[in-house]
Design an enzyme around this catalytic site. Structure first.
Site, PDB file in Angstrom:
ATOM      1  N   GLN A 136       0.769  -1.318  -0.098  1.00 56.08           N
ATOM      2  CA  GLN A 136       0.116  -0.104   0.070  1.00 56.08           C
ATOM      3  C   GLN A 136       0.643   1.257   0.078  1.00 56.08           C
ATOM      4  OE1 GLN A 136      -3.085   0.119   2.915  1.00 56.08           O
ATOM      5  NE2 GLN A 136      -3.638   2.182   2.464  1.00 56.08           N
ATOM      6  N   ASP A 137       1.862   1.244   0.929  1.00 53.08           N
ATOM      7  CA  ASP A 137       2.484   2.640   0.980  1.00 53.08           C
ATOM      8  C   ASP A 137       3.951   2.266   1.659  1.00 53.08           C
ATOM      9  OD1 ASP A 137       1.982   5.375   1.193  1.00 53.08           O
ATOM     10  OD2 ASP A 137       2.340   5.361   3.526  1.00 53.08           O
ATOM     11  N   TYR A 139       7.399   2.396   3.576  1.00 53.00           N
ATOM     12  CA  TYR A 139       7.843   2.347   4.873  1.00 53.00           C
ATOM     13  C   TYR A 139       8.298   4.211   5.246  1.00 53.00           C
ATOM     14  CZ  TYR A 139       8.349  -2.738   5.267  1.00 53.00           C
ATOM     15  OH  TYR A 139       7.806  -3.959   5.535  1.00 53.00           O
ATOM     16  N   PHE A 150       7.199  -4.195   1.204  1.00 58.35           N
ATOM     17  CA  PHE A 150       7.382  -5.117   2.325  1.00 58.35           C
ATOM     18  C   PHE A 150       9.115  -5.113   2.616  1.00 58.35           C
ATOM     19  CE2 PHE A 150       3.390  -6.547   1.143  1.00 58.35           C
ATOM     20  CZ  PHE A 150       2.669  -6.696   2.296  1.00 58.35           C
ATOM     21  N   SER A 161       5.519  -7.040   9.651  1.00 59.63           N
ATOM     22  CA  SER A 161       4.876  -7.636   8.651  1.00 59.63           C
ATOM     23  C   SER A 161       5.938  -8.460   7.873  1.00 59.63           C
ATOM     24  CB  SER A 161       4.345  -6.828   7.628  1.00 59.63           C
ATOM     25  OG  SER A 161       3.296  -5.912   8.087  1.00 59.63           O
ATOM     26  N   ASN A 196       4.124  -1.282  -4.305  1.00 57.03           N
ATOM     27  CA  ASN A 196       3.241  -0.377  -3.608  1.00 57.03           C
ATOM     28  C   ASN A 196       2.233   0.358  -4.590  1.00 57.03           C
ATOM     29  OD1 ASN A 196       3.913  -0.858  -0.649  1.00 57.03           O
ATOM     30  ND2 ASN A 196       5.648   0.248  -1.100  1.00 57.03           N
ATOM     31  N   HIS A 260      -3.983  -9.896   5.535  1.00 59.18           N
ATOM     32  CA  HIS A 260      -2.508  -8.920   5.508  1.00 59.18           C
ATOM     33  C   HIS A 260      -1.659  -9.612   6.422  1.00 59.18           C
ATOM     34  CE1 HIS A 260       0.376  -5.517   5.722  1.00 59.18           C
ATOM     35  NE2 HIS A 260      -0.048  -5.227   4.403  1.00 59.18           N
ATOM     36  N   SER A 262       0.147  -8.070   8.585  1.00 60.73           N
ATOM     37  CA  SER A 262       0.523  -7.281   9.771  1.00 60.73           C
ATOM     38  C   SER A 262       0.299  -8.035  11.137  1.00 60.73           C
ATOM     39  CB  SER A 262      -0.157  -5.897   9.615  1.00 60.73           C
ATOM     40  OG  SER A 262      -1.516  -5.778   9.948  1.00 60.73           O
ATOM     41  N   SER A 265      -3.562  -8.423  11.762  1.00 59.54           N
ATOM     42  CA  SER A 265      -4.555  -9.387  11.031  1.00 59.54           C
ATOM     43  C   SER A 265      -3.867 -10.714  10.665  1.00 59.54           C
ATOM     44  CB  SER A 265      -4.805  -8.702   9.519  1.00 59.54           C
ATOM     45  OG  SER A 265      -3.817  -8.315   9.050  1.00 59.54           O
ATOM     46  N   ARG A 268      -5.583 -13.977  10.971  1.00 60.55           N
ATOM     47  CA  ARG A 268      -6.817 -14.064  10.229  1.00 60.55           C
ATOM     48  C   ARG A 268      -7.027 -14.960   8.871  1.00 60.55           C
ATOM     49  NH1 ARG A 268      -8.488  -7.694  11.001  1.00 60.55           N
ATOM     50  NH2 ARG A 268      -8.558  -7.681  13.293  1.00 60.55           N
TER      51      ARG A 268
END
Length: 296
Positions: A136-137, A139, A150, A161, A196, A260, A262, A265, A268
């Site tokens: 997504q973004d 670091y 990542f 992560s 990203n 994800h 992280s 989550s 999950r």
């Protein structure tokens, strides 16, 4: 939704606009009627050689156009990526995006460094991409981001992560062990695109460069891969990546989805997803060389 106009469609639209300015004169033949010479006889059909010559000329013209447009790309973009994405660099939003990032760099610390924003294009040819991991973004801490999602530069310790990614790898891939660093360049060189959605960020301010144009550009990257390659494995971790990959052609490519990695989550569904071994199985079925996940 992911969308990108091809160079061909760009010109088709331009030609249509041009035709609309020059209405057909009264008495012109109905659409679909054979063209007639001055004497009134139908024009002879084009020969296969003529059709092939027209096709080659059109292709050459498009290549020349792509070369001109690609000159608008940042110099750090690798040549084949620059050519494939040429149409994006000519769009107003991209120029505005580059102006925004340049202005941000004058006032703030921005990550990654200028020469690392497009690292993901420098690792392998665009046509050699075999797997895609969407982040997504970047670091936003010092010496972390270097243009691969990542991934962090050495000797910065792997963020949480990435530590969870390594834990899943250790369970999924026989012989994998923690490499002792967080630099994923070894994967990128094998054809794993670590992309990203947003390619820059202001120091210590997560998502500070979102909705400035990067998302449109990286959508275009995914769209190009979706339309021009076959059998790519897209690894979509978390809701954000899954939305970004929602338009991927599931009949043409392989899509693996889970939570994800992280700490919030990871339990999950990421732990136990076995995406790395599944990716290699899918690549083998497509006749492609699997990824050596231990090469880092």
């Amino acid at each position: 939704m992911i969308g990108q106009k091809t160079l061909l469609s760009f010109f088709s639209a331009a030609q249509a606009k041009k035709r609309s300015r020059s209405p057909e004169p009264v008495g012109a033949a109905e659409a679909g009627s054979p063209k007639r010479s001055k004497a009134g006889a139908p024009s002879p059909p084009l020969s296969p050689e003529q059709l092939e010559r027209i096709r080659r000329n059109k292709e050459a013209a498009l290549q020349r156009l792509a070369s001109r447009l690609s000159s608008l790309a940042p110099p750090e973009v690798a040549p084949d990526w620059r050519l494939a994405l040429a149409g994006e660099f000519a769009k107003p939003y991209f120029a505005q995006l580059m102006d925004f990032v340049a202005a941000e760099r004058k006032r703030y610390t921005v990550y990654p460094a200028v020469h690392q924003v497009f690292t993901w294009t420098q690792m392998c040819s665009i046509r050699d991409v075999k797997a895609v991991i969407l982040g997504q973004d970047p670091y936003h801490g010092p010496n972390q981001a270097h243009g691969l999602c990542f991934s962090v530069q050495r000797p910065v310790p792997p963020p949480p992560s990435l530590e969870n990614i390594y834990k899943e790898l250790a369970e999924d891939i026989e012989g994998f062990s923690h490499p002792g660093h967080g630099d994923l360049t070894g994967w990128a060189k094998q054809g794993v695109l670590l992309l990203n959605a947003v390619l820059t960020v202001r120091a210590h301010q997560a998502n500070s460069h979102k909705e400035k144009g990067w998302e449109q550009f990286t959508d275009a990257v995914v769209s190009w891969l979706n339309s021009n390659l076959d059998g790519v494995v897209f690894m979509l971790w978390g809701a954000y990546a899954q939305r970004k990959g929602s338009s991927i052609d599931r009949k043409r490519h392989h899509v693996l989805q889970t939570a994800h990695p992280s700490p919030l989550s990871v339990h999950r569904g990421f732990f136990g997803c076995k995406h790395f071994s599944k990716t290699n199985e899918l690549l083998k079925k497509s006749g492609k060389k699997p990824i050596d996940w231990s090469t880092l």
